[in-house]
Structures are given as structure tokens and as C-alpha cells.
Design a protein around this motif. Structure first.
Motif, PDB file in Angstrom:
ATOM      1  N   PRO A 167       0.838  -1.215   0.000  1.00  0.00           N
ATOM      2  CA  PRO A 167       0.000   0.000   0.000  1.00  0.00           C
ATOM      3  C   PRO A 167       0.865   1.255   0.000  1.00  0.00           C
ATOM      4  CG  PRO A 167      -0.867  -1.612   1.537  1.00  0.00           C
ATOM      5  CD  PRO A 167       0.463  -2.146   1.070  1.00  0.00           C
ATOM      6  N   GLY A 168       0.472   2.210  -0.824  1.00  0.00           N
ATOM      7  CA  GLY A 168       1.261   3.431  -0.966  1.00  0.00           C
ATOM      8  C   GLY A 168       2.316   3.359  -2.055  1.00  0.00           C
ATOM      9  N   GLY A 169       2.510   2.192  -2.620  1.00  0.00           N
ATOM     10  CA  GLY A 169       3.508   2.022  -3.665  1.00  0.00           C
ATOM     11  C   GLY A 169       3.022   2.473  -5.032  1.00  0.00           C
TER      12      GLY A 169
ATOM     13  N   PRO B 241      -5.377  -1.151  -1.338  1.00  0.00           N
ATOM     14  CA  PRO B 241      -5.857  -2.533  -1.492  1.00  0.00           C
ATOM     15  C   PRO B 241      -7.035  -2.642  -2.455  1.00  0.00           C
ATOM     16  CG  PRO B 241      -5.345  -2.105   0.800  1.00  0.00           C
ATOM     17  CD  PRO B 241      -5.205  -0.787   0.082  1.00  0.00           C
ATOM     18  N   GLU B 242      -7.883  -1.625  -2.503  1.00  0.00           N
ATOM     19  CA  GLU B 242      -9.049  -1.683  -3.406  1.00  0.00           C
ATOM     20  C   GLU B 242      -8.678  -1.531  -4.873  1.00  0.00           C
ATOM     21  OE1 GLU B 242      -8.650   0.374  -0.777  1.00  0.00           O
ATOM     22  OE2 GLU B 242      -9.432   2.391  -1.206  1.00  0.00           O
ATOM     23  N   ASP B 243      -7.405  -1.218  -5.166  1.00  0.00           N
ATOM     24  CA  ASP B 243      -6.947  -1.154  -6.557  1.00  0.00           C
ATOM     25  C   ASP B 243      -6.566  -2.533  -7.093  1.00  0.00           C
ATOM     26  OD1 ASP B 243      -5.222   1.852  -5.663  1.00  0.00           O
ATOM     27  OD2 ASP B 243      -7.138   1.684  -6.729  1.00  0.00           O
ATOM     28  N   ALA B 244      -6.518  -3.519  -6.229  1.00  0.00           N
ATOM     29  CA  ALA B 244      -6.138  -4.871  -6.661  1.00  0.00           C
ATOM     30  C   ALA B 244      -7.143  -5.402  -7.673  1.00  0.00           C
ATOM     31  CB  ALA B 244      -6.066  -5.796  -5.458  1.00  0.00           C
ATOM     32  N   ALA B 245      -6.640  -5.854  -8.808  1.00  0.00           N
ATOM     33  CA  ALA B 245      -7.497  -6.317  -9.902  1.00  0.00           C
ATOM     34  C   ALA B 245      -6.602  -6.791 -11.039  1.00  0.00           C
ATOM     35  CB  ALA B 245      -8.410  -5.190 -10.390  1.00  0.00           C
ATOM     36  N   VAL B 246      -7.243  -7.340 -12.051  1.00  0.00           N
ATOM     37  CA  VAL B 246      -6.552  -7.573 -13.319  1.00  0.00           C
ATOM     38  C   VAL B 246      -6.821  -6.347 -14.188  1.00  0.00           C
ATOM     39  CG1 VAL B 246      -6.285  -9.044 -15.333  1.00  0.00           C
ATOM     40  CG2 VAL B 246      -6.828 -10.052 -13.108  1.00  0.00           C
TER      41      VAL B 246
ATOM     42  N   ARG C  25      -4.590   9.798  -8.562  1.00  0.00           N
ATOM     43  CA  ARG C  25      -3.487   8.871  -8.374  1.00  0.00           C
ATOM     44  C   ARG C  25      -3.047   8.179  -9.660  1.00  0.00           C
ATOM     45  NH1 ARG C  25      -4.675   4.557  -5.613  1.00  0.00           N
ATOM     46  NH2 ARG C  25      -6.957   4.675  -5.825  1.00  0.00           N
ATOM     47  N   PHE C  26      -3.941   8.065 -10.647  1.00  0.00           N
ATOM     48  CA  PHE C  26      -3.634   7.334 -11.875  1.00  0.00           C
ATOM     49  C   PHE C  26      -3.514   8.312 -13.044  1.00  0.00           C
ATOM     50  CE2 PHE C  26      -5.890   3.070 -10.655  1.00  0.00           C
ATOM     51  CZ  PHE C  26      -5.095   2.997  -9.533  1.00  0.00           C
ATOM     52  N   ILE C  27      -2.526   8.079 -13.886  1.00  0.00           N
ATOM     53  CA  ILE C  27      -2.329   8.910 -15.068  1.00  0.00           C
ATOM     54  C   ILE C  27      -2.163   7.997 -16.279  1.00  0.00           C
ATOM     55  CG2 ILE C  27      -0.856  10.611 -16.203  1.00  0.00           C
ATOM     56  CD1 ILE C  27       0.029  11.511 -13.389  1.00  0.00           C
ATOM     57  N   ILE C  28      -2.986   8.231 -17.287  1.00  0.00           N
ATOM     58  CA  ILE C  28      -2.863   7.467 -18.531  1.00  0.00           C
ATOM     59  C   ILE C  28      -2.076   8.292 -19.536  1.00  0.00           C
ATOM     60  CG2 ILE C  28      -5.090   8.322 -19.396  1.00  0.00           C
ATOM     61  CD1 ILE C  28      -5.457   5.591 -20.771  1.00  0.00           C
TER      62      ILE C  28
END
Length: 116
Positions: free
Chosen positions: A14-16, A88-93, A67-70
Motif C-alpha cells: 500500500p502506498g507504492g 488494497p481496493e486497486d487490486a485487480a486484473v 493517483r492514476f495517469i494514462i
């Protein structure tokens, strides 16, 4: 038919941060709005962020907007998703595809696990 290959996922605390990459098999991808999608266990696949032909970006997940940049590198047929302060809620494929998606072009995705 354009195909996509995603990479860059893995286990992160987390935080990475991580940078995902998606390489398109054809320069045809330059003709489309491109997006990153994600699917968590037991949930529907959702569009996370998109980038237009002109480079305009839109984030679709409220919790990730800061937090996310495309981004995209047309010379390399590649789009990226820069992910900071992962939770943790970003965990996904995570997958890339056109927006709206071409069903036959879904790749294998890249798995992100967020855990300490």
C-alpha cells in the motif's frame, strides 16, 4: 484485428507505485480512443481511464482520479497507466482496449496485488 499485450503488474505494498504498459499489435490503435480497464474478483470490468487521439485524458474512477495517469507513446504503439499511492481496493486484473472495447481484442491482462 488489433491485439493488446499488457505488462507491469505485480505485488506492491500500500502506498507504492507501478507503471503498466500495453503494446498494440498494429498501428491501427492510433485511430481509437484507448483505455485501461480493471476487473476485481466478483466484480464487473470497469473503465479506469481513457486517452483520446489528441491526448486528452479522462479518469473514470473517482478514487483514482488523483493517483492514476494514462499516457500514450504513438511511436512505440504503447499506452501506459502510471499508478501512485496504490490501495488494497486497486487490486485487480488490468486490461487495455479501445473505448468502447473491441470484444475480440481483450488480452490476458496484468494482475495487481496490493498487500503489506
Amino acid at each position: 484485428q488489433v491485439q493488446f499485450v499488457e505488462s507491469g503488474g505485480g505485488l506492491v505494498q500500500p502506498g507504492g507505485s507501478l507503471r503498466l504498459s500495453c503494446i498494440a499489435s498494429s498501428t491501427m490503435f492510433r485511430m481509437y480512443v484507448m483505455g485501461w480497464y480493471r476487473q476485481a474478483p466478483g466484480k464487473q470490468r470497469e473503465l479506469v481511464a481513457e486517452i483520446t487521439l489528441g491526448g486528452r485524458t479522462t479518469n473514470h474512477v473517482d478514487s483514482a482520479k488523483d493517483r492514476f495517469i494514462i499516457s500514450r507513446d504513438i511511436t512505440k504503439n504503447t499506452i501506459y497507466l502510471h499508478m501512485n499511492n496504490l490501495k488494497p481496493e486497486d487490486a485487480a486484473v488490468y486490461y487495455c482496449n479501445t473505448v468502447p472495447p473491441i470484444v475480440a481484442s481483450w488480452g490476458q491482462g496484468t494482475q495487481i496485488t496490493v498487500s503489506s
